[in-house]
Motif scaffolding. Structure first.
Motif, PDB file in Angstrom:
ATOM      1  N   ARG A   1      96.102  48.348  61.921  1.00  0.00           N
ATOM      2  CA  ARG A   1      95.467  48.023  63.392  1.00  0.00           C
ATOM      3  C   ARG A   1      94.288  48.840  63.514  1.00  0.00           C
ATOM      4  N   HIS A   2      93.934  49.983  62.907  1.00  0.00           N
ATOM      5  CA  HIS A   2      92.774  50.704  63.074  1.00  0.00           C
ATOM      6  C   HIS A   2      91.565  49.946  62.350  1.00  0.00           C
TER       7      HIS A   2
ATOM      8  N   SER B   1     102.540  41.982  69.883  1.00  0.00           N
ATOM      9  CA  SER B   1     101.964  43.007  70.098  1.00  0.00           C
ATOM     10  C   SER B   1     100.530  42.717  71.038  1.00  0.00           C
TER      11      SER B   1
ATOM     12  N   ARG C   1     106.069  46.035  60.374  1.00  0.00           N
ATOM     13  CA  ARG C   1     105.667  46.900  61.288  1.00  0.00           C
ATOM     14  C   ARG C   1     104.632  48.015  60.768  1.00  0.00           C
TER      15      ARG C   1
ATOM     16  N   ASP D   1     100.813  48.745  61.358  1.00  0.00           N
ATOM     17  CA  ASP D   1     100.421  50.145  61.808  1.00  0.00           C
ATOM     18  C   ASP D   1      99.433  50.643  61.108  1.00  0.00           C
TER      19      ASP D   1
ATOM     20  N   PRO E   1      95.691  48.827  68.997  1.00  0.00           N
ATOM     21  CA  PRO E   1      96.613  48.411  69.809  1.00  0.00           C
ATOM     22  C   PRO E   1      97.899  48.826  69.374  1.00  0.00           C
ATOM     23  N   GLU E   2      98.876  49.044  70.604  1.00  0.00           N
ATOM     24  CA  GLU E   2      99.816  49.667  70.260  1.00  0.00           C
ATOM     25  C   GLU E   2     101.177  48.524  69.809  1.00  0.00           C
TER      26      GLU E   2
ATOM     27  N   ARG F   1     104.185  46.295  69.608  1.00  0.00           N
ATOM     28  CA  ARG F   1     105.482  45.871  70.656  1.00  0.00           C
ATOM     29  C   ARG F   1     106.451  46.959  70.512  1.00  0.00           C
ATOM     30  N   ASN F   2     107.274  47.030  71.561  1.00  0.00           N
ATOM     31  CA  ASN F   2     108.097  48.163  71.690  1.00  0.00           C
ATOM     32  C   ASN F   2     109.350  47.771  70.780  1.00  0.00           C
TER      33      ASN F   2
END
Length: 539
Positions: free
Chosen positions: A390-391, A41, A383, A387, A400-401, A403-404
């Motif tokens: 990440r904040h 990511s 993930r 998630d 960040p987003e 990865r797909n």
């Protein structure tokens, strides 16, 4: 990673001024998965493991990549659905590393589970997976699938398909993918302390190099996000760990026996006559494995877990029940292994096998702690943890987003011609085990096998020079499994292993002899058959 590049990485960490986005603690399947997703990511990622990669639960599991049929039977629909979908994903991404395995559940008259109930469960299992694998076998067909099975009162059998892997090699491949995306991954580096500012916000981690028995000096790395994926050890670094949802270490032990002593071409399951737990006999690495037990592990987590005499008797009893005409004794056992599962307890004095296997995540001002979960769902757990965390990154940069979702966890193996003399099965395994590193492995040494282990000299030499081997057990119990599948931990092969690998390892002759003595003593304790009954340790 070679010893010199490992030292360069440590020197860089000690001198570094720029912070990491995320520091991952724990080099098992969960930590490796977090590092792989984080680096993929675009996050600056550091992973550290206090012992060897996959040293704990992730090299000592039951090797199953499965949806958890028993969890579906307990009503854990989401856990099962996620797991069967991840199983299908991994089968597609890494054939040779994750392989389909047929499971056979015999049914006996007037014994649980009845065939109608089990077939109904399999129907739901197939629906969650999006494909049908279940089948019904008559008594005659069952004995064709499983020769030697006890045929008394046999009503037939249910069949379905899951998958099997080498868990330690799966961890190695995921770490290799994380490194390819820029992650720094180091084994034998221990996290001593989580660093925080005056407000309690995480600011980094204090680390120490333990490769030389912890003799290295402590140093600090900076990060606003630390993900604690240390499994059964997670409570040591989590504040307030004794309050609610405690981690309950549960030991699962296995026996490895010669295939000709218990020849099974599929995984055969039966409920143990003593406690009605499902126990399996399944083919692995050219041998047959019996497992698993499920007991509270009350011993020091820092010591090698090992099987007890009572567990040996328990597993031999299921073999005698399944295959009464093929008696097994202690002298037939090649090796054993025991792993400690970090199960998050539901309390109420539940029996070990009744505990929920779903993962739990705790948050504390930049420290994300993960425990529980299944080998199969490591990507989803990673993930979710990222998630949530990440904040926590500095306010001057946006969260960040990830990865797909559709990107593969394991990159495709390069298209290479199969070398002369290499069988199709060996070639597929090498492709699955080594992925994009396969080309380098092919030049490392001979592709001839070591005894009847199925492991090539090239694999051993490659691991010795490129896969972070600090001790001989790293090489023989995790990078390869010859210590588990050859008699006495491959003792007879040690002189040849030294001749082939000592240069790649960079070890002097005295160091080699020291490592051999250490390894053989460790193997007898952790992988041998107990010489005499050992009492369980109670607090």
């Amino acid at each position: 990673m070679t010893n010199s590049s490992r030292q360069d990485a440590l020197n860089t960490l000690r001198a570094a001024d720029s912070p990491f986005d995320v520091v991952v603690l724990g080099g098992g399947i969960t930590g490796a998965g977090v590092a792989r997703e984080a680096a993929g990511s675009g996050l600056k990622t550091l992973l550290v493991e206090q012992r060897d990669f996959a040293w704990g639960t992730s090299s000592r599991s039951s090797k199953m990549v499965h949806g958890g049929l028993r969890y579906l039977g307990s009503g854990h629909l989401k856990l099962t659905r996620d797991a069967v979908r991840e199983r299908e994903r991994l089968l597609a991404e890494a054939p040779g590393l994750i392989d389909p395995l047929r499971f056979i559940m015999p049914h006996f008259h007037k014994q649980f589970p009845g065939p109608r109930l089990f077939q109904l469960l399999l129907r739901a299992y197939d629906r969650l997976a999006g494909q049908q694998s279940r089948l019904w076998l008559s008594p005659g067909e069952t004995l064709q699938w499983v020769p030697g099975l006890d045929s008394r009162c046999l009503a037939g059998a249910s069949g379905f398909t899951d998958a099997v892997t080498d868990d330690a090699r799966l961890v190695q491949r995921i770490i290799a993918e994380a490194r390819a995306d820029g992650a720094t991954c180091l084994n034998y580096v221990c996290a001593r302390k989580i660093l925080r500012d005056a407000a309690g916000q995480v600011t980094g981690v204090e680390l120490v190099d333990t490769a030389d028995d912890g003799a290295g000096s402590a140093f600090r790395v900076t990060a606003n996000l630390v993900i604690n994926a240390t499994g059964a050890w997670a409570q040591r670094l989590r504040p307030g760990a004794g309050q609610g949802s405690p981690i309950r270490p549960l030991r699962g032990s296995h026996l490895v026996v010669p295939f000709d002593k218990l020849p099974v071409a599929c995984s055969v399951s039966l409920f143990h006559p003593d406690d009605r737990r499902p126990v399996f006999a399944f083919p692995w690495q050219g041998r047959t494995v019996l497992g698993t037990t499920d007991l509270d592990h009350r011993e020091d987590l820092d010591h090698e877990p090992s099987i007890t005499d009572a567990e040996v008797s328990y597993l031999l009893k299921i073999a005698a029940t399944l295959f009464p005409g093929q008696p097994l004794g202690r002298s037939d056992i090649i090796s054993t292994w025991s792993g400690v599962r970090p199960v998050v307890s539901g309390g109420n004095e539940l029996a070990p096998s009744k505990e929920n296997r779903e993962h739990v995540i705790w948050q504390d001002q930049g420290l994300i702690s993960v425990a529980g979960g299944k080998l199969t769902t490591f990507r989803l757990i990673a993930r979710e943890a990222l998630d949530l965390g990440r904040h926590q990154l500095p306010a001057q940069r946006p969260a960040p987003e990830l990865r797909n979702e559709r990107q593969p966890v394991l990159a495709p193996c390069p298209a290479l011609p199969r070398p002369p003399g290499v069988s199709h099965d060996l070639w597929q395994r090498l492709q699955g085990y080594y992925g994009r590193q396969l080309e380098g492995l092919l030049t490392a040494g001979p592709l001839t096998t070591i005894g009847d282990s199925g492991v090539t000299w090239a694999e051993l030499i490659w691991a010795a020079g490129h896969e972070d081997v600090m001790h001989l057990d790293d090489l023989l119990l995790r990078r390869t499994r010859i210590g588990l599948i050859l008699p006495r931990g491959a003792e007879d092969q040690l002189p040849a292993i030294g001749a082939h690998c000592r240069k790649a390892l960079g070890w002097s002759e005295p160091r080699w002899h020291t490592e051999v003595e250490r390894y053989l003593a460790l193997w007898q304790t952790a992988c041998g058959v107990p010489a005499q009954p050992r009492q369980e340790v109670h607090p």
